[in-house]
Write an enzyme that holds these catalytic residues in place. Sequence first.
Site, PDB file in Angstrom:
ATOM      1  CG  ASP A   1      -0.370   0.220   2.551  1.00 15.96           C
ATOM      2  OD1 ASP A   1       0.722  -0.277   2.684  1.00 15.96           O
ATOM      3  OD2 ASP A   1      -0.527   0.893   3.408  1.00 15.96           O
ATOM      4  CB  SER A   2       0.885   4.296   0.581  1.00 17.45           C
ATOM      5  OG  SER A   2       1.386   5.555   0.469  1.00 17.45           O
ATOM      6  CB  SER A   3       6.114   4.298  -0.088  1.00 18.84           C
ATOM      7  OG  SER A   3       5.609   3.835   1.340  1.00 18.84           O
TER       8      SER A   3
ATOM      9  CB  VAL B   1      -3.595  -0.976  -1.355  1.00 14.45           C
ATOM     10  CG1 VAL B   1      -4.575  -0.165  -0.463  1.00 14.45           C
ATOM     11  CG2 VAL B   1      -3.768  -2.471  -1.406  1.00 14.45           C
TER      12      VAL B   1
END
Length: 320
Positions: free
Chosen positions: A159-161, A187
């Site tokens: 998720d994200s980074s 995500v």
Amino acid sequence: MPLDEASTAIVARIDETMARIGTEITDPAEARLLTATPPEALANPTPVGSVEDRTIPGPHGYEVPVRVYRPLDESADPPPVMLFCHGGGWVLGDLDGHDGICRQLSNRVGCVVVSVDYRLAPEHGFPAPLEDMYAALVWTAAHGDDLRVDPTRLIVAGDSSGGNLAAAAALLARDRNGPPIAFQLLVYPVVDHDFGRDSYVENGSGYPLSADLIRWFWDNYADESVRLNPYATPMRAPDLANLPPAHIVSAQYDVLRDEDEAYARRLRDAGVTVSLRCYPGAFHGFFGFGARLPVARKAFDDAVRQVRAVLDTRVTSARR
């Protein structure tokens, strides 16, 4: 669709902390202390079959810490395996902060999850976190017997980074003739650094991931001289063909919304099978709040369904 009452309360609570990082608080060590997972958050965890902390060989002799989750129900013999990378802008985060998500993914997908505690920036900027992730990918694929998993059903997720690192690891695996990957679960991944997109203008403040914060994350992870490197910024890859199928989760109130949609379009144009779900009334970070938010439960259900569909297809094909 506006944020509902529960989402508004969560966003306000998170923003009390995150709005200070990258502006008032610019020291990464101080930011990590401020965002560390409190012990009470780890109480009463979702039961899984087992959890094991271990280290695996990484780049240049570095030992990469990982946490291995086995599902409660190992009806698949052997089960698939998911390599998971946590978010935190490459600067924050650890295994504990995503323990709950990894437990749920292990049980719901019916897979072994290997959560990677990659080195953090700025002490270890690009490409160190990615090389840790890729080393874990290679090791996981080569140690199916040790892990008691089916390495032909290997998923990269984050998720994200962490989604950035998962997407970049898929690119690396393609370009280095590395382990075959069955699926990408991304995500709200960071895939670009174009701060002029509409979603940055619309959602740049008042939400958990502000425009100021993502700029601070980028400044710590990769300076401008390397941001055009496709392994830092997957959107800038000249060719996205021959990548694994992907499911991308995005949120209406997220600065990353538009780049995630653009990345999905580029994957489709390159012939990659991809599903994109942008959730109305959702914010960056919502995916882990399934206990409180119906939209998070919906997103989690959709993600599990997409992963299992691909894995089930591979099992059926292998039996023919």
